[in-house]
Scaffold this motif. Structure first.
Motif, PDB file in Angstrom:
ATOM      1  N   PHE B  22       0.842  -1.202   0.000  1.00 23.26           N
ATOM      2  CA  PHE B  22       0.000   0.000   0.000  1.00 23.26           C
ATOM      3  C   PHE B  22       0.878   1.253   0.000  1.00 23.26           C
ATOM      4  CE2 PHE B  22      -2.452   3.380   2.142  1.00 23.26           C
ATOM      5  CZ  PHE B  22      -3.542   3.443   1.282  1.00 23.26           C
ATOM      6  N   GLU B  23       1.933   1.216   0.794  1.00 25.50           N
ATOM      7  CA  GLU B  23       2.845   2.360   0.867  1.00 25.50           C
ATOM      8  C   GLU B  23       3.447   2.649  -0.522  1.00 25.50           C
ATOM      9  OE1 GLU B  23       2.492  -0.030   3.007  1.00 25.50           O
ATOM     10  OE2 GLU B  23       2.664   0.720   5.057  1.00 25.50           O
ATOM     11  N   GLU B  24       3.783   1.578  -1.251  1.00 26.62           N
ATOM     12  CA  GLU B  24       4.359   1.750  -2.583  1.00 26.62           C
ATOM     13  C   GLU B  24       3.308   2.320  -3.548  1.00 26.62           C
ATOM     14  OE1 GLU B  24       7.211   1.823  -3.792  1.00 26.62           O
ATOM     15  OE2 GLU B  24       6.776   1.748  -5.949  1.00 26.62           O
ATOM     16  N   PHE B  25       2.093   1.835  -3.392  1.00 32.15           N
ATOM     17  CA  PHE B  25       0.996   2.345  -4.222  1.00 32.15           C
ATOM     18  C   PHE B  25       0.798   3.844  -3.971  1.00 32.15           C
ATOM     19  CE2 PHE B  25      -3.753   2.909  -4.581  1.00 32.15           C
ATOM     20  CZ  PHE B  25      -3.786   2.916  -5.965  1.00 32.15           C
ATOM     21  N   VAL B  26       0.808   4.234  -2.698  1.00 26.76           N
ATOM     22  CA  VAL B  26       0.647   5.658  -2.339  1.00 26.76           C
ATOM     23  C   VAL B  26       1.831   6.460  -2.882  1.00 26.76           C
ATOM     24  CG1 VAL B  26       0.587   7.300  -0.411  1.00 26.76           C
ATOM     25  CG2 VAL B  26      -0.778   5.215  -0.307  1.00 26.76           C
ATOM     26  N   ARG B  27       3.040   5.888  -2.761  1.00 25.62           N
ATOM     27  CA  ARG B  27       4.225   6.600  -3.235  1.00 25.62           C
ATOM     28  C   ARG B  27       4.134   6.826  -4.748  1.00 25.62           C
ATOM     29  NH1 ARG B  27       8.768   6.095  -5.611  1.00 25.62           N
ATOM     30  NH2 ARG B  27       8.523   3.894  -6.082  1.00 25.62           N
ATOM     31  N   ARG B  28       3.673   5.811  -5.467  1.00 26.50           N
ATOM     32  CA  ARG B  28       3.674   5.917  -6.922  1.00 26.50           C
ATOM     33  C   ARG B  28       2.511   6.759  -7.457  1.00 26.50           C
ATOM     34  NH1 ARG B  28       4.586   0.595 -10.121  1.00 26.50           N
ATOM     35  NH2 ARG B  28       6.206   0.470  -8.557  1.00 26.50           N
ATOM     36  N   TYR B  29       1.335   6.612  -6.858  1.00 26.98           N
ATOM     37  CA  TYR B  29       0.150   7.271  -7.437  1.00 26.98           C
ATOM     38  C   TYR B  29      -0.445   8.387  -6.579  1.00 26.98           C
ATOM     39  CZ  TYR B  29      -0.017   4.160 -11.403  1.00 26.98           C
ATOM     40  OH  TYR B  29       0.297   3.522 -12.574  1.00 26.98           O
ATOM     41  N   GLY B  30      -0.061   8.445  -5.304  1.00 28.22           N
ATOM     42  CA  GLY B  30      -0.683   9.412  -4.398  1.00 28.22           C
ATOM     43  C   GLY B  30      -0.550  10.850  -4.870  1.00 28.22           C
ATOM     44  N   GLY B  31       0.659  11.244  -5.247  1.00 23.96           N
ATOM     45  CA  GLY B  31       0.906  12.622  -5.675  1.00 23.96           C
ATOM     46  C   GLY B  31       0.105  12.965  -6.919  1.00 23.96           C
ATOM     47  N   ARG B  32       0.085  12.032  -7.851  1.00 25.15           N
ATOM     48  CA  ARG B  32      -0.631  12.284  -9.113  1.00 25.15           C
ATOM     49  C   ARG B  32      -2.123  12.426  -8.854  1.00 25.15           C
ATOM     50  NH1 ARG B  32       2.835  10.837 -13.334  1.00 25.15           N
ATOM     51  NH2 ARG B  32       1.154  11.254 -14.767  1.00 25.15           N
ATOM     52  N   ILE B  33      -2.646  11.553  -7.977  1.00 23.64           N
ATOM     53  CA  ILE B  33      -4.086  11.585  -7.698  1.00 23.64           C
ATOM     54  C   ILE B  33      -4.450  12.879  -6.956  1.00 23.64           C
ATOM     55  CG2 ILE B  33      -5.905  10.474  -6.305  1.00 23.64           C
ATOM     56  CD1 ILE B  33      -4.589   7.776  -7.092  1.00 23.64           C
ATOM     57  N   TYR B  34      -3.608  13.257  -6.016  1.00 26.16           N
ATOM     58  CA  TYR B  34      -3.861  14.491  -5.260  1.00 26.16           C
ATOM     59  C   TYR B  34      -3.822  15.708  -6.205  1.00 26.16           C
ATOM     60  CZ  TYR B  34      -3.164  18.309  -1.954  1.00 26.16           C
ATOM     61  OH  TYR B  34      -3.280  19.480  -1.259  1.00 26.16           O
ATOM     62  N   ALA B  35      -2.793  15.742  -7.046  1.00 28.23           N
ATOM     63  CA  ALA B  35      -2.647  16.869  -7.976  1.00 28.23           C
ATOM     64  C   ALA B  35      -3.827  16.919  -8.948  1.00 28.23           C
ATOM     65  CB  ALA B  35      -1.345  16.745  -8.762  1.00 28.23           C
ATOM     66  N   PHE B  36      -4.239  15.744  -9.394  1.00 26.28           N
ATOM     67  CA  PHE B  36      -5.379  15.663 -10.308  1.00 26.28           C
ATOM     68  C   PHE B  36      -6.638  16.205  -9.613  1.00 26.28           C
ATOM     69  CE2 PHE B  36      -8.855  13.360 -12.429  1.00 26.28           C
ATOM     70  CZ  PHE B  36      -8.570  13.633 -13.754  1.00 26.28           C
ATOM     71  N   GLY B  37      -6.841  15.782  -8.365  1.00 24.46           N
ATOM     72  CA  GLY B  37      -7.987  16.254  -7.580  1.00 24.46           C
ATOM     73  C   GLY B  37      -7.955  17.764  -7.404  1.00 24.46           C
ATOM     74  N   MET B  38      -6.761  18.314  -7.161  1.00 26.49           N
ATOM     75  CA  MET B  38      -6.607  19.771  -7.017  1.00 26.49           C
ATOM     76  C   MET B  38      -7.021  20.474  -8.312  1.00 26.49           C
ATOM     77  SD  MET B  38      -5.679  21.364  -4.312  1.00 26.49           S
ATOM     78  CE  MET B  38      -4.999  22.913  -4.901  1.00 26.49           C
TER      79      MET B  38
END
Lengths: 88, 204
Positions: B22-38
């Motif tokens: 899960f940590e790796e998933f967050v590391r890889r996609y978390g930033g992109r998903i957050y930025a997309f949401g913004m």
């Protein structure tokens, strides 16, 4: 594709509809030659295509946004709690 | 390693429930998903909620996904839905497909307005920030249907096919909306940042 030139003319309207497909390399090869022939002779369409290309380049150049560290930790914590609850 | 191979490893690790998956998933996609949401929602709180909902929901759902090539479309489908769920009444423009004629330049002068070149932006951080802010503002002015397609194609760099799968629309509709979205954005940038060919400012 019509060769008339002046924004609003038939030739320019036909080209205008295809600009993004052309920029993305997704234009139908059957109309690409006509598109390029019109472009070669039409400075306003050339200028407009360039402004659209720059718009796309600017969008692509927006800086990345990082996930805020506190949100990352919060997420990981929420996940771990949910997993522990599932595992009893 | 290509992103497809990396995604395959990640999917395998998620399915095996490996520690740290899960940590790796967050590391890889978390930033992109957050930025997309913004970029879609325009507000930090909404983007935070979108990231939280999406990452938890996606992580659980991903255990059932076999094809790594479908991963990005799958994730963005979840994110796009989470964003659209947050549409507040009256906040976005009414939905309507624009006619191309409405977006055509009005005369030669309009067609020849020059937009800043991304490869030659000013070194000055403030000036550069103003240009980026104009692009963000232009994206925010788009209605959600157009904004989602533009963000997925031009920022997330999904293919036309991947966007069609993520948003459950046809590839023809993706191309149509992308073109109109770019034209609208171009017109906003021309108004805010454009220079007439001689160098005369066009902005207000």
């Amino acid at each position: 594709m019509s060769a008339t030139h002046a924004p609003g003319s038939r030739g320019c309207r036909e080209v205008f509809a295809l600009l993004s497909e052309y920029l993305d390399g997704e234009i139908d090869p059957a109309v690409c030659t006509g598109f390029e022939e019109h472009m070669d002779d039409c400075p306003p369409c050339q200028a407009f295509l360039e402004s659209l290309r720059r718009t796309v380049d600017l969008t692509r150049s927006l800086p990345d946004q990082e996930l805020p560290e506190e949100l990352k930790q919060e997420l990981i914590e929420t996940y771990r709690k949910a997993r522990d609850a599932e595992q009893g | 390693m290509s992103h497809v191979e990396a995604d395959r490893e990640l999917l395998d690790s998620i399915r095996r429930d490996d520690p740290g998956a899960f940590e790796e998933f967050v590391r890889r996609y978390g930033g992109r998903i957050y930025a997309f949401g913004m970029r879609v929602c325009g507000e930090r709180e909404d983007a935070k909620d979108v990231a939280q909902d999406t990452l938890m929901k996606a992580f659980r759902g991903l255990k059932k996904l076999n094809e790594p090539r479908a991963l990005r479309s799958w994730i963005y489908r979840v994110v796009a839905n989470a964003c659209l769920m947050r549409r507040r009444k009256g906040k976005y423009e009414p939905r309507r497909e624009l006619a191309l004629e409405e977006l055509m330049p009005q005369g030669v002068e309009d067609a020849e307005i020059q937009i800043p070149d991304a490869a030659a932006l000013p070194d000055d951080e403030v000036a550069r920030g103003e240009i980026h802010e104009a692009v963000h503002a232009g994206i925010r002015e788009l209605s959600p249907d157009y904004r989602l397609v533009l963000l997925l194609r031009d920022i997330e760099q999904l293919s036309t096919r991947e966007v069609a799968v993520a948003l459950e629309i046809t590839e023809g509709t993706v191309k149509m909306r992308l073109h109109r979205a770019r034209l609208m954005l171009r017109n906003v940038l021309a108004e805010r940042l454009g220079q007439a060919p001689g160098g005369r400012g066009n902005g207000s």
